[in-house]
Design a protein around this motif. Structure first.
Motif, PDB file in Angstrom:
ATOM      1  N   GLY A   1      32.670 -30.208   5.630  1.00  0.00           N
ATOM      2  CA  GLY A   1      33.349 -28.971   5.277  1.00  0.00           C
ATOM      3  C   GLY A   1      32.345 -27.866   5.036  1.00  0.00           C
ATOM      4  O   GLY A   1      31.127 -28.049   5.171  1.00  0.00           O
ATOM      5  N   HIS A   2      32.857 -26.690   4.643  1.00  0.00           N
ATOM      6  CA  HIS A   2      31.988 -25.538   4.442  1.00  0.00           C
ATOM      7  C   HIS A   2      30.990 -25.721   3.299  1.00  0.00           C
ATOM      8  O   HIS A   2      29.822 -25.322   3.427  1.00  0.00           O
ATOM      9  N   PRO A   3      31.370 -26.327   2.166  1.00  0.00           N
ATOM     10  CA  PRO A   3      30.395 -26.512   1.082  1.00  0.00           C
ATOM     11  C   PRO A   3      29.170 -27.303   1.523  1.00  0.00           C
ATOM     12  O   PRO A   3      28.041 -26.986   1.121  1.00  0.00           O
ATOM     13  N   GLU A   4      29.376 -28.345   2.363  1.00  0.00           N
ATOM     14  CA  GLU A   4      28.255 -29.144   2.838  1.00  0.00           C
ATOM     15  C   GLU A   4      27.347 -28.332   3.763  1.00  0.00           C
ATOM     16  O   GLU A   4      26.124 -28.456   3.713  1.00  0.00           O
ATOM     17  N   LEU A   5      27.952 -27.496   4.618  1.00  0.00           N
ATOM     18  CA  LEU A   5      27.168 -26.627   5.494  1.00  0.00           C
ATOM     19  C   LEU A   5      26.340 -25.644   4.660  1.00  0.00           C
ATOM     20  O   LEU A   5      25.141 -25.463   4.899  1.00  0.00           O
ATOM     21  N   LYS A   6      26.983 -25.044   3.674  1.00  0.00           N
ATOM     22  CA  LYS A   6      26.297 -24.072   2.824  1.00  0.00           C
ATOM     23  C   LYS A   6      25.138 -24.716   2.069  1.00  0.00           C
ATOM     24  O   LYS A   6      24.045 -24.156   1.986  1.00  0.00           O
ATOM     25  N   GLN A   7      25.370 -25.913   1.549  1.00  0.00           N
ATOM     26  CA  GLN A   7      24.333 -26.631   0.813  1.00  0.00           C
ATOM     27  C   GLN A   7      23.138 -26.951   1.709  1.00  0.00           C
ATOM     28  O   GLN A   7      21.983 -26.818   1.308  1.00  0.00           O
ATOM     29  N   TYR A   8      23.433 -27.340   2.952  1.00  0.00           N
ATOM     30  CA  TYR A   8      22.365 -27.647   3.899  1.00  0.00           C
ATOM     31  C   TYR A   8      21.520 -26.404   4.185  1.00  0.00           C
ATOM     32  O   TYR A   8      20.284 -26.465   4.189  1.00  0.00           O
ATOM     33  N   LEU A   9      22.169 -25.278   4.419  1.00  0.00           N
ATOM     34  CA  LEU A   9      21.453 -24.055   4.763  1.00  0.00           C
ATOM     35  C   LEU A   9      20.558 -23.589   3.624  1.00  0.00           C
ATOM     36  O   LEU A   9      19.414 -23.183   3.841  1.00  0.00           O
TER      37      LEU A   9
END
Length: 287
Positions: A74-82
């Motif tokens: 989801g978006h939270p995981e993408l944001k955390q990765y970035l």
């Protein structure tokens, strides 16, 4: 804007461009709009999906679909990765200059002196009784799982091979959710999880400790954790690998893992020697 902020934004945009490589043709116009927003606004990575969706006038589900196309849940995981990618990708020239500033005279002699100092500090933090306790936990385990985070993955792999040669069933475990679950499914209470990590207790380290606790695993930590403390049920072998910005010393974790392997021979000579003989026999058959 200072050089550090510029470097952060460059790294952040580089992470996005790397993620979308090969999937550009599969993105919808709304998803491209999100990507463009991120490329132009690296400082807004900390904003929620709803805030970003409102800013560029797309439905919040667009951010979810984009994240899933890029391989995230989801978006939270993408944001955390970035955020992690950009913050951990320190500028190489800055680290290089910091390392050079620590060198006086001969580079070789300065490097040796620094390694000696790091090794000297081990005896002030790790005692023989602490080493014995770690080995007893390993000997009592049916299996040993080893996790190395970030630039300690190589140490974990090396340690796993050394233990296997000594007749200890050891396996490195990945932080990937499915791979981690597959490895730990066969674990038994009193098995051991060894965590090799740097000088911070990050979210993933805390999750691994929580998983180990739920599975009734014993946890051994090998880390240059300095000021922070670990949970009381974690047996910590504290080492020092140098300053955060500089090139980390490779000697302390190798010495500690080597000391564990040698100490196992002292505490369980017959078992370890049997494992070594079996290893040598199999290697001879390979040739």
């Amino acid at each position: 804007m200072n050089d550090r902020q510029i470097s952060y934004q460059v790294k952040f945009r580089g992470a996005i461009q790397q993620l979308i490589t090969g999937v550009e043709s599969k993105l919808t116009k709304s998803e491209v709009k999100v990507v463009d927003y991120y490329l132009a606004n690296a400082d807004h990575a900390g904003h929620s999906g709803k805030e970003i969706a409102n800013a560029i006038q797309v439905h919040p589900s667009t951010l979810v679909r984009l994240a899933q196309k890029l391989g995230f849940r989801g978006h939270p995981e993408l944001k955390q990765y970035l955020i992690k990618f950009a913050s951990q990708s320190a500028d190489a020239s800055e680290r290089h200059q910091h390392t050079l500033s620590q060198m006086e005279g001969s580079v070789l002699q300065s490097t040796i002196n620094q390694e000696i100092e790091h090794l000297r500090l081990i005896s002030s933090a790790v005692s023989q009784p602490l080493l014995d306790e770690s080995c007893r936990l390993i000997l009592a385990a049916n299996k040993v799982f080893i996790n190395g985070q970030d630039n300690t993955e190589g140490f974990a792999e090396h340690f796993s091979r050394r233990l296997n040669r000594s007749g200890i069933d050891a396996e490195t475990v990945s932080l990937g959710r499915s791979k981690l679950a597959e490895c730990l499914t066969a674990s038994q209470p009193e098995d051991v999880l060894i965590l090799i990590f740097n000088n911070t207790m990050n979210e993933m380290t805390e999750k691994l400790i929580k998983i180990a606790r739920n599975l009734q695993l014993q946890v051994i930590g090998i880390s240059d954790l300095s000021t922070l403390s670990v949970p009381p049920d974690v047996l910590l072998l504290r080492i020092y690998r140098g300053e955060t910005k500089g090139t980390k010393s490779v000697s302390p974790p190798l010495v500690i893992t080597n000391a564990i392997v040698r100490n196992l021979t002292v505490l369980a000579e017959d078992r370890v020697m049997q494992g070594l003989r079996r290893f040598e026999m199999i290697r001879a058959l390979e040739n």
